[in-house]
Scaffold this active site. Structure first.
Site, mmCIF file in Angstrom:
data_model
loop_
_atom_site.group_PDB
_atom_site.id
_atom_site.type_symbol
_atom_site.label_atom_id
_atom_site.label_comp_id
_atom_site.label_asym_id
_atom_site.label_seq_id
_atom_site.Cartn_x
_atom_site.Cartn_y
_atom_site.Cartn_z
ATOM 1 N N ASP A 189 0.864 -1.174 0.000
ATOM 2 C CA ASP A 189 0.000 0.000 0.000
ATOM 3 C C ASP A 189 0.911 1.238 0.000
ATOM 4 O O ASP A 189 2.122 1.148 0.147
ATOM 5 C CB ASP A 189 -0.975 0.000 1.171
ATOM 6 C CG ASP A 189 -2.206 0.861 0.855
ATOM 7 O OD1 ASP A 189 -2.135 1.669 -0.099
ATOM 8 O OD2 ASP A 189 -3.225 0.748 1.558
HETATM 9 C C1 NOJ Z 1 -3.942 4.003 -0.021
HETATM 10 C C2 NOJ Z 1 -5.139 3.128 0.086
HETATM 11 O O1 NOJ Z 1 -5.131 2.420 1.306
HETATM 12 C C3 NOJ Z 1 -5.256 2.134 -1.058
HETATM 13 O O2 NOJ Z 1 -6.449 1.424 -0.938
HETATM 14 C C4 NOJ Z 1 -5.155 2.852 -2.373
HETATM 15 O O3 NOJ Z 1 -5.328 1.948 -3.425
HETATM 16 C C5 NOJ Z 1 -3.813 3.543 -2.431
HETATM 17 N N1 NOJ Z 1 -3.712 4.515 -1.355
HETATM 18 C C6 NOJ Z 1 -3.578 4.235 -3.764
HETATM 19 O O4 NOJ Z 1 -4.370 5.343 -3.878
#
Ligand code: NOJ
Length: 740
Positions: A281
């Protein structure tokens, strides 16, 4: 757990029987030509610069140079035929011309937005959910996007957690079915089709169980609970061929998911034999330093790759540290080959080596902007996601000929808010969004009048607009109130400790109710809210979530009866925050509370009922459904037999309508205690007024299996309650025995 599981997918070089190279062969051949830095480059993902979905360490010029040097494998937040082509051109200047992968959070629609995911889950309509993702994939791929960071298949039992809006609620079975439908929708006919995007099962794992519902917080739970409640949607996604996984920000029992060898190496890439790749993430590799798990970036890179993270989203740690780690002999280069190989495999499968620009097509992009067919579907899907919570005196549906209707509340004339959280703001937007006001106005009869008053803001203490709202209500025959929480009050980093209506909205509702006018309350939210006063005092309540581009039309279709609402809650709605976490499939405990008055020495609160305000699976209709006695094929089963269950549902009311018939079981005794109910099946059926339908379910021993504390997954002989009903509380029950 400490052991690193090598799972190399690289096949021997060679030519297959048809004289064509397999993808594995192509990947192996390419890897053999790549330098260590180029391999690590494939494992690097940066965000585009226009807007970020996380804390960005922007240095756009340097990123562009790195792409040209083959040091970047993927970009997120780069979209549009022209922009993706421009970035791809840079990658084509690199030595090996390896194309970039473009990822984006396409969460509940793209150009056409659909209800927020929790709202979609309330439709319990798998075919519609799949179709919505098919449309999202068609639109997004036409904008040059290859990969969506969805579906989020995190089970969540805590409505304080803002990201419940992005999931399918509290139930593992429902969440698994919905996750599978989404993956099918996104990936369509398979990777390589022009209208398919790679899906991503996220957030692996247990992100929805953050302590206290606070986003990014720790998760501490038994491995049995993890395997039984939180992992099944992921395992099913892996088996269904989801192209990628994303891990999660949280630690699980002290080990950050990003470096968690148990979930990523032992389970995902080991037992589940998963061949796709895992992206971290946003920044989660670097965040292992503040977690207190690694002392610096070097150690973070080492632990992340050992733990199974193949791609580094915006931590900027892999490129800086991995080549060093390999050269120093601290990381086996086969781990890098494995990760880069998994990523390259997807690029081959997407056809990007044949034509890196195949998704960057202005003509397709134009066709998928404000597409009328997609909007039509969005309107229908919106109305199917609405849950009717109360309809005292059958106030709803409203007649289109009511003389004067007043729409009151801060959301009435909002447009963009109807998208809900996780939708992309387009600079040059020409996608129309139907406000609630316009939707209602379009359907009201010619001789009727629609009045409007904002009444208050979403989240402050200003009551200066109350008087005008009360005057407006007084002029109306019916008042429609539109209240809730802001569209940006749920989503990532949007945990709330108080989940009531924000600001002075409830005070406004009370003032309007004092006028004595009939009030219909529409609630806009991305999570279950607490609204006890309204639930007791307002005769008609619909839970609308955030419905997307066509919101106003969907809402009006339900208000005026063109659509009879059939949504059912995918989460339990608490009475107060003190009940949280609250979920229907809890254990019985040694001292279960029998009712809400007997609280002495039982598992209860002295000041609060145990049951939710509205239970999981609950939702009304404009019509009435009556269930006949359920019929079981046997009450005493043996071994691998199948239990057939049937029930006849009759529509005894005045409207055609849809009902979600729900099947639950309870395993009465086990070597570990079992939940008081577990959803094992559901069917959404349409029944014309005055007609009946027979609904059949089947259960096999597979449905009785559970994890014990040694993580054996099996079933036991014993007695089971079989329950069928209209929600998790209102069921009929029959007992059976089933022996091995
Ligand atoms: C953080 C989020 O937790 C995740 O779900 C997302 O896909 C990413 N950022 C990218 O934006």
């Amino acid at each position: 757990m400490k052991k690193v599981y090598f799972l190399l997918t690289i096949a021997a070089l060679g030519i297959n029987v048809h004289g064509q190279k397999t993808v594995d062969q192509k990947v192996a051949e390419l890897l053999s030509k790549m330098t260590l830095e180029e391999k690590v480059g494939q494992m690097v993902q940066y965000s585009g610069f226009e807007y970020a979905t996380g804390p960005q360490q922007s240095n756009s010029a340097a990123v562009l140079e790195e792409i040209k040097k083959g040091k970047v494998g993927s970009m997120l937040n780069v979209a549009g035929a022209d922009e993706t082509r421009a970035f791809q051109k840079l990658a084509q200047q690199s030595r090996l011309k390896i194309p970039l992968l473009f990822g984006q959070d396409v969460i509940h629609g793209y150009r056409t937005t659909f209800p927020v995911n929790l709202g979609q889950a309330a439709s319990w309509d798998l075919a519609m959910i799949e179709k919505s993702e098919r449309i999202a994939a068609t639109e997004a791929s036409a904008y040059g996007i290859h990969w969506t960071f969805a579906p989020m298949v995190d089970i969540a039992r805590d409505p304080r957690w803002g990201r419940v809006m992005e999931g399918s609620g509290e139930d593992t079975y429902l969440g698994t079915q919905i996750g599978l439908a989404r993956i099918k929708g996104f990936q369509g006919k398979g990777l390589g089709s022009l209208d398919a995007v790679m899906a991503c099962a996220k957030h692996f794992a247990a992100y929805g169980a953050a302590v206290g519902g606070r986003d990014y917080n720790s998760v501490d739970m038994s491995l049995r609970q993890l395997n039984e409640t939180y992992l099944p949607p992921f395992k099913a996604a892996a088996e269904a061929g989801v192209a990628t996984f994303m891990n999660s920000f949280n630690d699980i029992n002290g080990i950050p998911a990003t470096a968690n060898q148990y979930i990523q190496r032992e389970l995902l890439k080991g037992k589940w034999n998963y061949k796709g790749f895992v992206v971290s993430d946003w920044g989660s590799i670097g965040e292992m330093i503040p977690h207190g798990y690694t002392k610096d970036a070097n150690e973070a890179a080492e632990k992340a790759i050992s733990g199974g993270s193949d791609m580094d989203m915006e931590s900027r740690v892999y490129m800086a540290e991995l080549p060093k780690l390999v050269k120093e002999g601290k990381i086996d280069v086969r781990l890098v080959d494995d990760a880069a190989g998994r990523i390259l495999t997807k690029k081959f499968e997407m056809g990007l080596f044949d034509d890196p620009y195949r998704f960057s097509n202005e003509k397709r992009q134009k066709e998928q902007t404000d597409n009328p067919e997609n909007r039509k579907f969005g309107r229908e899907f919106g109305s199917k996601s609405i849950v009717l919570l109360k309809n005292k005196g059958n106030i709803l549906p409203l007649s289109k000929n009511v003389k004067t209707v007043a729409l009151i509340g801060p959301f009435g004339k909002e447009t963009v808010a109807n998208h809900g959280f996780w939708s992309i703001a387009f600079k040059d937007d020409n996608q129309r969004i139907i406000s609630q006001f316009d939707g209602i106005k379009n359907q009201l009869g010619k001789n009727s009048t629609l009045l409007y008053a904002k009444g208050c803001n979403v989240d402050d203490q200003d009551k200066s607009m109350f008087a005008e709202a009360v005057e407006t209500a007084k002029k109306a025959d019916v008042v429609i109130m539109t209240l809730g929480e802001g569209h940006d009050m749920s989503g990532e980093a949007k945990s709330r400790s108080n989940i009531g209506f924000s600001g002075v909205q409830e005070d406004l509702l009370k003032e309007i109710a004092k006028t004595g006018k009939p009030v219909v309350l529409m609630i806009n939210a991305g999570r279950p809210l607490i609204f006890n006063w309204a639930a007791e005092n307002i005769p008609a309540i619909t839970y609308n979530w955030w419905l997307g581009t066509e919101a106003g039309n969907s809402i009006a279709d339900v208000l005026f009866g063109a659509v009879n609402p059939g949504g059912k809650l995918p989460m339990s709605f608490p009475r107060t925050e003190g009940q949280i976490p609250i979920y229907y499939n809890h254990y019985n405990t040694g001292r279960p509370a029998k009712n809400n008055t007997d609280r002495n020495y039982v598992s209860a609160y002295i000041d609060l009922d145990n049951d939710p305000k509205f239970p999981f699976g609950y939702g009304l209709s404009y019509t009435d459904f009556k269930y006949s006695d359920m019929v079981l094929s046997s009450t005493s089963l043996k071994g691998n037999q199948t239990l057939n269950i049937s029930v006849t549902v009759s529509n005894t009311g005045k409207y055609d309508g849809e009902e979600v018939v729900q099947l639950y079981i309870r395993d009465l005794f086990g070597k570990v205690v079992r939940p008081v109910k577990e959803l094992k099946g559901f069917q959404k059926i349409f029944i014309k007024k005055g007609e009946s339908k027979k609904v059949d379910f089947k259960l096999t021993p597979e449905d009785l299996k559970f994890f014990d504390n040694d993580l054996n997954y099996d079933w036991e002989s014993g007695e089971f309650d079989i329950m069928v009903g209209t929600n998790s509380q209102d069921v009929q029950t029959k007992r059976i025995s089933w022996t091995k």
